[in-house]
Design an enzyme around this catalytic site. Structure first.
Site, PDB file in Angstrom:
ATOM      1  N   LYS A   1       4.016  -6.365  -1.594  1.00 40.47           N
ATOM      2  CA  LYS A   1       4.148  -7.051  -0.299  1.00 40.47           C
ATOM      3  C   LYS A   1       5.509  -7.736  -0.159  1.00 40.47           C
ATOM      4  O   LYS A   1       6.077  -7.775   0.922  1.00 40.47           O
ATOM      5  CB  LYS A   1       3.018  -8.078  -0.114  1.00 40.47           C
ATOM      6  CG  LYS A   1       1.671  -7.464   0.233  1.00 40.47           C
ATOM      7  CD  LYS A   1       1.677  -6.887   1.646  1.00 40.47           C
ATOM      8  CE  LYS A   1       0.327  -6.334   2.082  1.00 40.47           C
ATOM      9  NZ  LYS A   1       0.069  -4.966   1.659  1.00 40.47           N
TER      10      LYS A   1
ATOM     11  N   LYS B   1      -4.174  10.964  -0.387  1.00 43.59           N
ATOM     12  CA  LYS B   1      -5.021   9.876   0.098  1.00 43.59           C
ATOM     13  C   LYS B   1      -4.990   9.793   1.611  1.00 43.59           C
ATOM     14  O   LYS B   1      -3.923   9.820   2.224  1.00 43.59           O
ATOM     15  CB  LYS B   1      -4.512   8.562  -0.506  1.00 43.59           C
ATOM     16  CG  LYS B   1      -5.343   7.367  -0.154  1.00 43.59           C
ATOM     17  CD  LYS B   1      -4.924   6.137  -0.939  1.00 43.59           C
ATOM     18  CE  LYS B   1      -5.626   4.908  -0.406  1.00 43.59           C
ATOM     19  NZ  LYS B   1      -4.728   3.952   0.223  1.00 43.59           N
TER      20      LYS B   1
ATOM     21  N   LYS C   1      -4.891   4.489   6.605  1.00 45.21           N
ATOM     22  CA  LYS C   1      -4.344   3.994   7.869  1.00 45.21           C
ATOM     23  C   LYS C   1      -2.825   3.938   7.782  1.00 45.21           C
ATOM     24  O   LYS C   1      -2.120   4.448   8.642  1.00 45.21           O
ATOM     25  CB  LYS C   1      -4.925   2.612   8.134  1.00 45.21           C
ATOM     26  CG  LYS C   1      -4.357   1.917   9.325  1.00 45.21           C
ATOM     27  CD  LYS C   1      -5.006   0.547   9.453  1.00 45.21           C
ATOM     28  CE  LYS C   1      -4.483  -0.216  10.618  1.00 45.21           C
ATOM     29  NZ  LYS C   1      -3.306  -0.909  10.605  1.00 45.21           N
TER      30      LYS C   1
END
Ligand code: TRP
Length: 328
Positions: free
Chosen positions: A111, A194, A197
């Site tokens: 992140k 995979k 989203k």
């Protein structure tokens, strides 16, 4: 009976990867275990501090969970922010969580790279809040993906540390719930391993038939086999993997055979796959559409979930306050 707990972040809709990965197993688990399923809307603020439509995103997931068959009578289905007791545990755990171990988390490091302008304390303490979610209900088992295993390990560290520091044996170590062969990983339509989203390659449970067809017809393929029984490329394997979930064994065998004999036409296979996906999603989508208008029912579900979760949460908080030495 074992207590199972799982949280899902409230950003975005559910796709068929979520369904075949975890959700389908949740439906089974709610019959056999004491299950807590919650929507982690507090957690979503770590990446989306000023959400445009917080309640709307939460509602979407709730509706989709219900549409897939989670039964609020069989499990405790709740919204994280409806149980603010978790925040008190989060605070207590944070007092004994060290900067080094939080900074070392892969998810945190990722992140930091993804949002260098918003490296906030919530992001750093994401694992403590997750540990609080789990320990609040003293869950035995937590179904987690690979990317969450480190968080679960930290939860065990926090649980043991709490016990050691306050000389109690209060929290037990939560273990990963292993779906074993029931864990099916749905790949992407773009040749990647995979469906996700953020990968932008997902078929959503709420997609309308035209969208599903368009996405499938655009799926990546290769030049086609040139030798009998040729090994499949990743993108072709992916189409077969998805087909195995939604098409009949006969259909799968038909295209498998056509592939092996080099007579396969990918266009035909995609058309079939698209129709089988549409048929698979149709009843779920219908329930999603119907439930979306049932504001009153959804309110009731959230209320009932919050009450059940809070009853358990209050007990834990009362115990923890007493153990640390606060007024009960
Ligand atoms: N971190 C989890 C994820 O991103 C979501 C989550 C929050 C969670 N709290 C949890 C999962 C507690 C399991 C248990 O997928």
């Amino acid at each position: 009976m074992e207590t199972v707990l799982s949280g899902i972040r409230s950003t975005g809709n559910l796709h068929i990867g979520n369904y075949f990965g975890a959700l389908r197993n949740f439906i089974r688990m709610q019959e056999e275990n004491q299950c807590y399923f919650f929507i982690a809307d507090y957690h979503s603020l770590t990446t989306h501090p000023t959400p445009e439509n917080l309640r709307g995103s939460v509602k979407n997931i709730l509706v989709e969970y219900l549409a897939c068959g989670l039964d609020p009578k069989k499990c405790t289905l709740y919204i994280q922010s409806d149980v603010p007791e978790v925040l008190e545990l989060y605070l207590f755990l944070n007092m004994n969580a060290y900067l080094g171990e939080l900074e070392r988390c892969t998810s945190f490091k990722d992140k930091v790279r993804q949002q260098p302008d918003n490296v906030n304390a919530g992001l750093l303490t994401y694992p403590t809040l997750m540990a609080a979610d789990i320990l609040l209900h003293r869950a035995d088992k937590v179904p987690v993906g690979k990317d969450q295993e480190q968080h679960l390990e930290l939860t065990r560290v926090f649980a043991n540390r709490f016990n050691r520091m306050y000389k109690v044996n209060y929290f037990k170590e939560p273990q990963a719930y292993n779906f074993g062969e029931n864990l099916i990983k749905i790949p992407g339509l773009d040749g990647s391993l995979k469906m996700g989203k953020s990968e932008g390659n997902a078929i959503y449970l709420a997609d309308d038939p035209a969208t599903v067809r368009k996405k499938v017809m655009r799926a990546k393929t290769d030049q086609g086999p040139t030798q009998e029984h040729q090994e499949k490329s990743q993108e072709i394997q992916n189409l077969f993997t998805i087909m195995q979930q939604v098409s009949t064994p006969d259909t799968c065998a038909f295209f498998e055979d056509a592939y092996n004999r080099c007579s396969i036409r990918y266009g035909d296979m995609k058309k079939q796959l698209a129709e089988d996906l549409v048929a698979f999603c149709a009843p779920i989508r219908e329930r999603i559409l119907a439930l979306s208008g049932e504001e009153k029912y959804l309110e009731e579900v959230m209320e009932e979930g919050a009450e059940k979760a809070r009853a358990n949460a209050r007990k834990t908080i009362r115990d923890v306050r007493e153990i640390i030495g606060f007024r009960k």
